[in-house]
Design a protein around this motif. Sequence first.
Motif, short mmCIF file in Angstrom:
data_model
loop_
_atom_site.label_atom_id
_atom_site.label_comp_id
_atom_site.label_asym_id
_atom_site.label_seq_id
_atom_site.Cartn_x
_atom_site.Cartn_y
_atom_site.Cartn_z
N SER A 154 0.76 -1.14 0.05
CA SER A 154 -0.19 0.04 -0.15
C SER A 154 0.90 1.27 0.00
CB SER A 154 -0.91 0.11 1.20
OG SER A 154 -0.17 -0.09 2.38
N TRP A 174 -0.71 2.55 -8.80
CA TRP A 174 -1.65 1.87 -9.87
C TRP A 174 -1.03 0.91 -10.83
CZ3 TRP A 174 -6.71 3.38 -7.71
CH2 TRP A 174 -7.72 2.89 -8.43
N GLU A 177 1.11 -2.07 -9.18
CA GLU A 177 0.22 -3.11 -8.70
C GLU A 177 -0.61 -3.58 -9.59
OE1 GLU A 177 0.89 -4.69 -5.67
OE2 GLU A 177 2.74 -3.28 -5.71
N ILE A 179 -3.72 -2.30 -10.78
CA ILE A 179 -4.96 -2.10 -10.07
C ILE A 179 -6.17 -1.87 -10.87
CG2 ILE A 179 -6.07 -0.60 -8.41
CD1 ILE A 179 -3.61 -0.27 -7.00
N LYS A 180 -7.06 -2.40 -10.57
CA LYS A 180 -8.59 -2.36 -11.22
C LYS A 180 -9.30 -1.73 -10.33
CE LYS A 180 -8.34 -6.16 -14.53
NZ LYS A 180 -8.97 -7.43 -14.91
N ARG A 181 -9.16 -1.87 -9.12
CA ARG A 181 -10.24 -1.29 -8.11
C ARG A 181 -9.11 -1.00 -6.60
NH1 ARG A 181 -15.65 -3.88 -5.86
NH2 ARG A 181 -16.00 -2.70 -4.07
N ALA A 182 -9.39 0.01 -6.10
CA ALA A 182 -8.51 0.40 -4.91
C ALA A 182 -9.65 0.80 -3.78
CB ALA A 182 -7.34 1.38 -5.23
N GLU A 223 -4.66 1.28 -1.16
CA GLU A 223 -4.51 -0.38 -1.17
C GLU A 223 -5.33 -0.76 -2.22
OE1 GLU A 223 -4.91 -1.36 3.04
OE2 GLU A 223 -7.07 -1.74 2.79
N LYS A 224 -4.56 -1.87 -2.83
CA LYS A 224 -5.35 -2.50 -3.88
C LYS A 224 -6.76 -3.25 -3.29
CE LYS A 224 -4.59 -6.09 -7.54
NZ LYS A 224 -3.49 -6.96 -7.94
#
Length: 801
Positions: A154, A174, A177, A179-182, A223-224
């Motif tokens: 994170s 983003w 990691e 990331i698609k949603r956090a 964070e993811k």
Amino acid sequence: MTKKHKENKEISVAVLCGGPSLERGISLNSARSVLDHLGSLGVEIVPIYFNEKKQPYKISTAQLYSNTPSDFDFKLKKTGKELTTASLLKTLKQVDVVFPCIHGTFGEDGEIQSFLEDNKIPFIGSSSASCKMAFDKHKANEYIRTKGFYAPHSIVLKITDSKKDIENKVRKFWDDEKIKRAIVKPASGGSSIGVFSVENVQDAVESAAILFSKRMDTRVVVEKFAEGREFTVIILQNKLGMPVAVLPTEIEVEYDQNQFFDFRKKYLPTRQVVYHCPPRFGNEVIEKIQIQAEQLFSVFGMRDFARFDGFLMPDGNIWFSDFNPISGMEQNSFLFLQSSRLGFSHQDFFRFLLNNAFLNRGMDERIEDVFNSKTRKPVAVLFGGETAEKQVSLMSGTNVWLKLRGSAIYKPYPYLLGKNREVWELPYSYMLNHTVEEIISNAINAEKDSERLHLLIDKVKIKLCVSKTDTTENFFTPKKYTLNEFLSKYPFVFLALHGGIGEDGTVQKILKDKKIKFNGSGTVVSKLCMDKWETNEILRKAKIDGVKVAEHALYEIKDTPKNITKELNEAHWRMLIDRLGTKTIIGKPRGDGCSAGVVMLSNEKDLATYISMIKNKVPVAPRGTFTSQPNNIDMPEGDVQDVIFESFIETDKLKVQDGKIKHTPKSGYVEMTVGVLEEKDKIKSLSPSITIAEDTILSVEEKFQGGTGVNITPPPTEIISTKNLNKVKNSIEKVASKIGLRGYARIDIFVHLKTGNIIIIEINTLPGLTPSTVIYHQALAEKKPIFPLEFLERIIKNKGY
């Protein structure tokens, strides 16, 4: 010679509540549980409240039944005793132990613990060093990773970072990691408030900006989003000082539309979340969660109790994402849900917690169980039903049952009414499930699940060193009865039902025919008050001086054309606003409870949507469905024949801010709610309460859930004169007499402040009796305060039982 322990009545506990965080309302709920369940054992409870500026006050136990601190912050200097540091220390040193029930900053970050430690005052819970280490989400995760525990990466954003730096940090995180949603949340806030779910960099940056602008924290974690299965687990210390994880609870949430386990889902029963205790994980996974939770409790050096939240990740890793040194203690919180599976009642839990804390600190105090050998009159508490308000009914029924357990007169037995009029007799632990649907599902599967459940329970009880006297609530398999079979068992049924057959006279008639006593009004009056249209018409024709009803129109759903053209809908809207005389109207079912399907309609599009949802039996209107709708609205369940459209009454703007009431006049009207209570065959008005909503219409949460909504009881003289307030109470008694109310009820009204004239909104013959509902505040505001247990006992006594 064995040293004689103090008796319960000689033991005193200072309960610390309030504080500066946004979870201060939940803190009141926790303190109230301590009062209700430790206090009912005879222990003296001394409430100390800290306002938002951390100034301490000694308050009355009555104030713990408030909905939120905003209910009394503005009058603290009159109703509480402001404490200097010296007088606070004197008070705390006069009790046997201090119980901090402050959630979030100040209560869980080590600050209040450090103060107590510095002054050598014994307290329940973890040390300041442990709290400080566990409470900061980012630092805690970084720390447990160094100890070999799993924790995803994170980043931390600081309030001093420039907007460009924040955007660059988030974008890099983003990309790195994938990331698609956090999740964006305060680094050191509680586990529910100020948490955002986002799907792109820009939203993450904006969410952080909101948190910084509201000063919720100076550091924000990104964070993811965890794709795993969510759980929470309570950890208790046994008498040997060893940590033992109780049965975890799996939290099944609908994660679509960016939902997650937020504040409202945690603290109000909702169909959008389901709890499973024990989880639907394999036994080896549950054991792994328990072992790691116990290890982390030791790693942080915690004491007494805690709650850890986490995820079972898709790859099998277990991630503990939040560490709560002071778990919430609402009446059906995870703490009580999990401990009740072991056979602990609420009283048992507090006895166990404090006695182990005393033992582990070398203190001599012991709290004994209180055995009531006196024969008490049996009372069946019936709740649930088939309406959209069945979850509120569950909250009312649970609270009535728990309160009456402390009665010296009555002995309560809980029963759930199912949608097909079946009635379930329930064990203690099932009463604390989150929703009616969960209870019924657990009841149906009880026998099938019992072998596994007992295996898991026995392991925990052995590790906890639980003795036979520690637990009093043995589990039994739920029993199902027909309504008639159930009614043959009890001479008195306490109806905690809301809406439907429980409030429309149906159940009342069945009980009357069988000569069974019950609370509230009789068959005819119950049926009348459930019919909002007929009630309005009777009051309109009665022409009581100073009493009116809103302009209203009736719409029959069966008259809705199959194909409503845009022109027809526009014509219908124009006709309504012309007839009702307002540009905005309120839509409500003719015969449901007081919250389901009540919607503000601002235009013809809202009107068409509302009629369509009613006709098609859509269960929930998601937020944003209507023009002015910030939250989800539960719609009525089942067939709705008629809808009432009423003129919208604009009210003055009232807001509690910085401990003061800010009043911005608009129309001269404010919304109030008034409880009535029968005394010596006469209905008497209690003190009205001003109700302050977040939005234009009071939500279910604000009406019934502790920690949300504001109720000011009694209304201060700077808002309404004593003369006009007395006029309101007199008018309410005339309305109650005209309608024929009996026992108790709640009447919602608009009050014109300068004249004392009232507009009736609706009458509830079985008002909510949730832990901090407004009718308790009003009973406590009487010259001789009526505490909730006494209030419930009076309701029953008034019926000659």
